[in-house]
Design a protein around this motif. Structure first.
Motif, PDB file in Angstrom:
ATOM      1  N   LYS A 159       0.835  -1.203   0.000  1.00  0.00           N
ATOM      2  CA  LYS A 159       0.000   0.000   0.000  1.00  0.00           C
ATOM      3  C   LYS A 159       0.873   1.257   0.000  1.00  0.00           C
ATOM      4  N   ALA A 160       2.002   1.174   0.704  1.00  0.00           N
ATOM      5  CA  ALA A 160       2.923   2.312   0.718  1.00  0.00           C
ATOM      6  C   ALA A 160       3.468   2.575  -0.680  1.00  0.00           C
ATOM      7  N   GLN A 218       3.828   6.104  -5.346  1.00  0.00           N
ATOM      8  CA  GLN A 218       3.613   6.382  -6.764  1.00  0.00           C
ATOM      9  C   GLN A 218       2.595   7.499  -6.962  1.00  0.00           C
ATOM     10  N   GLN A 219       1.582   7.527  -6.101  1.00  0.00           N
ATOM     11  CA  GLN A 219       0.569   8.587  -6.168  1.00  0.00           C
ATOM     12  C   GLN A 219       1.207   9.956  -5.947  1.00  0.00           C
ATOM     13  N   LEU A 220       2.093  10.051  -4.972  1.00  0.00           N
ATOM     14  CA  LEU A 220       2.762  11.313  -4.678  1.00  0.00           C
ATOM     15  C   LEU A 220       3.694  11.728  -5.815  1.00  0.00           C
ATOM     16  N   VAL A 221       4.464  10.778  -6.316  1.00  0.00           N
ATOM     17  CA  VAL A 221       5.399  11.076  -7.410  1.00  0.00           C
ATOM     18  C   VAL A 221       4.649  11.567  -8.638  1.00  0.00           C
ATOM     19  N   GLU A 278       7.864  15.745  -4.343  1.00  0.00           N
ATOM     20  CA  GLU A 278       9.176  15.128  -4.141  1.00  0.00           C
ATOM     21  C   GLU A 278       9.155  14.323  -2.845  1.00  0.00           C
ATOM     22  N   VAL A 279       9.469  13.037  -2.948  1.00  0.00           N
ATOM     23  CA  VAL A 279       9.295  12.126  -1.822  1.00  0.00           C
ATOM     24  C   VAL A 279      10.567  11.348  -1.534  1.00  0.00           C
ATOM     25  N   LEU A 280      10.905  11.249  -0.259  1.00  0.00           N
ATOM     26  CA  LEU A 280      11.929  10.327   0.210  1.00  0.00           C
ATOM     27  C   LEU A 280      11.200   9.246   1.007  1.00  0.00           C
ATOM     28  N   TRP A 281      11.130   8.051   0.442  1.00  0.00           N
ATOM     29  CA  TRP A 281      10.361   6.956   1.053  1.00  0.00           C
ATOM     30  C   TRP A 281      11.304   6.085   1.877  1.00  0.00           C
ATOM     31  N   ASP A 282      11.046   6.039   3.161  1.00  0.00           N
ATOM     32  CA  ASP A 282      11.810   5.160   4.044  1.00  0.00           C
ATOM     33  C   ASP A 282      11.163   3.780   4.020  1.00  0.00           C
ATOM     34  N   ASP A 283      11.627   2.983   3.076  1.00  0.00           N
ATOM     35  CA  ASP A 283      11.102   1.626   2.906  1.00  0.00           C
ATOM     36  C   ASP A 283      12.035   0.582   3.504  1.00  0.00           C
ATOM     37  N   ARG A 284      12.910   0.990   4.388  1.00  0.00           N
ATOM     38  CA  ARG A 284      13.865   0.072   4.993  1.00  0.00           C
ATOM     39  C   ARG A 284      13.197  -0.833   6.024  1.00  0.00           C
ATOM     40  N   GLU A 285      13.845  -1.917   6.322  1.00  0.00           N
ATOM     41  CA  GLU A 285      13.391  -2.819   7.385  1.00  0.00           C
ATOM     42  C   GLU A 285      13.960  -2.328   8.711  1.00  0.00           C
TER      43      GLU A 285
END
Length: 410
Positions: free
Chosen positions: A335-336, A341-344, A349-356
């Motif tokens: 979902k994130a 993608q919606q924001l982009v 401008e997005v920095l996505w923290d997709d880390r574990e």
């Protein structure tokens, strides 16, 4: 940008040699790395900030008629000897090639731009003229310090102008002064304009643009109602608490300040040194009046960090932030991805923290990096078709419907 796909990692441990806020936070948050004293690498996020500052400066220089060009950093010694700068400027880096020829690394561009423009300025019809460039500069500082505020290599905008008369120059001088104040305002800074001697550039009066910060090297008295300020070392006739001599409304208060820009009346110094003349309306040969206008772009970046920070990290103004949003996803990767993608696609401008990583680590890193907004996506918020949004400069969070998120951020 996805944090899992970048080599940059924020670091909770400050660099051991960091004596200023900008050095500590820019390194910790992953914007710069110091190669040696006064020389820095700008990492991808830091370069984004540098480019945004540069673009604001470019837009305002274009607005007052400046034409952008790009001049070299490596200068033959001959032009510096012709102007007298080779022996009189002690911060000039000098080097010799294998063929025995001498060169200088540019600490300013008067020696390059003046003979260049003699090719294009021949008549009063060619005036006024203003050109600028944005380029790296070099100064052999004895004490490189204060992070990126005072370096041996730094990024700067230099503009130069030529005028048929002193009157025309002074008119443009005022336009440039207003443009400078507008630039710093767009960058979120309040700049004060102080009169100063021209130093090694000129014996005429110049303006320095100072931003109030404890990291600055100048001691000033400034007006709390207008842009006026004076250097404490030059102000025998002014007293702390006295009435502002410019607007007559405010009072003069003491502060530390950092210089972020300057404008100089160069008079005929360089046009005479390089024989730049024009034919006036009567056909007589004359020297134009020349001015120069500098803004330290990398220095301004450091001043912004000194001005906008808290105990958790940097708080970037929106105009120069590396990203508008730090997107933090907590266990809802698919979902994130949709929200990212919606924001982009919406131009955010997005920095996505997709880390574990844990929520605590992600929240701390988002605060350290300092993007203007933090958007949190979790199972709890998604259950209501919402995300949680918080401004970096506020402790208040709010819920926003997914369909309204892009409009909320642009």
């Amino acid at each position: 940008m996805r944090m899992s796909q970048t080599v940059i990692r924020p670091d909770k441990n400050p660099p051991k040699d960091a004596a200023t806020i900008n050095h500590r936070l820019l390194v910790q948050a992953g914007f710069v790395r110091q190669l040696t004293a006064g020389i820095y690498t700008y990492l991808p996020w830091g370069l984004r900030v540098l480019r945004k500052i540069e673009q604001v400066v470019r837009e305002e220089m274009n607005a007052i008629g400046g034409e952008e060009l790009l001049m070299p950093m490596l200068h033959p010694a001959g032009i510096w000897k012709q102007s007298g700068g080779w022996d009189s400027i002690d911060v000039l880096y000098k080097l010799k090639s294998r063929t025995g020829k001498e060169y200088a690394l540019g600490q300013s561009q008067e020696e390059v731009v003046t003979p260049l423009m003699s090719e294009f300025i021949n008549s009063y019809k060619d005036l006024p003229r203003a050109v600028y460039h944005i380029q790296w500069k070099f100064r052999d500082e004895l004490r490189a310090k204060s992070g990126i505020l005072r370096g041996r290599e730094f990024y700067m905008k230099d503009m130069y102008s030529w005028h048929e008369s002193q009157e025309d120059f002074e008119k443009f001088y005022e336009e440039a002064k207003k443009a400078y104040l507008k630039i710093f305002s767009r960058l979120g800074l309040v700049a004060k304009a102080t009169e100063a001697s021209g130093g090694s550039f000129s014996d005429k009066i110049s303006y320095e643009f100072e931003v109030l910060t404890e990291a600055g090297e100048a001691n000033i008295l400034y007006c709390d109602e207008c842009e006026f300020c004076v250097n404490v070392d030059d102000i025998g006739k002014y007293d702390e608490g006295g009435e502002c001599p410019s607007c007559g409304k405010g009072l003069l208060k003491p502060s530390k300040a950092a210089e972020v820009g300057n404008i100089f009346d160069l008079g005929e110094k360089y046009v005479k040194a390089f024989g730049l003349q024009f034919s006036d309306q009567e056909g007589k040969k004359r020297y134009p009046v020349m001015g120069c206008y500098g803004i330290g772009i990398s220095r301004t970046m450091g001043v912004i960090v000194e001005r906008f920070n808290d105990e958790r990290g940097i708080v970037w103004p929106e105009s120069v932030a590396p990203f508008m949003v730090s997107l933090v996803s907590l266990g809802v990767g698919e979902k994130a991805e949709e929200i990212y993608q919606q924001l982009v696609k919406g131009g955010v401008e997005v920095l996505w923290d997709d880390r574990e990583e844990s929520a605590g680590v992600k929240f701390a890193d988002a605060d350290l990096i300092g993007n203007p907004y933090r958007v949190v996506v979790s199972e709890r918020t998604l259950a209501d078709g919402e995300v949680e949004i918080k401004r970096r400069d506020s402790d208040t969070t709010e819920r926003v419907k997914l369909g309204e998120l892009v409009d909320r951020l642009i």
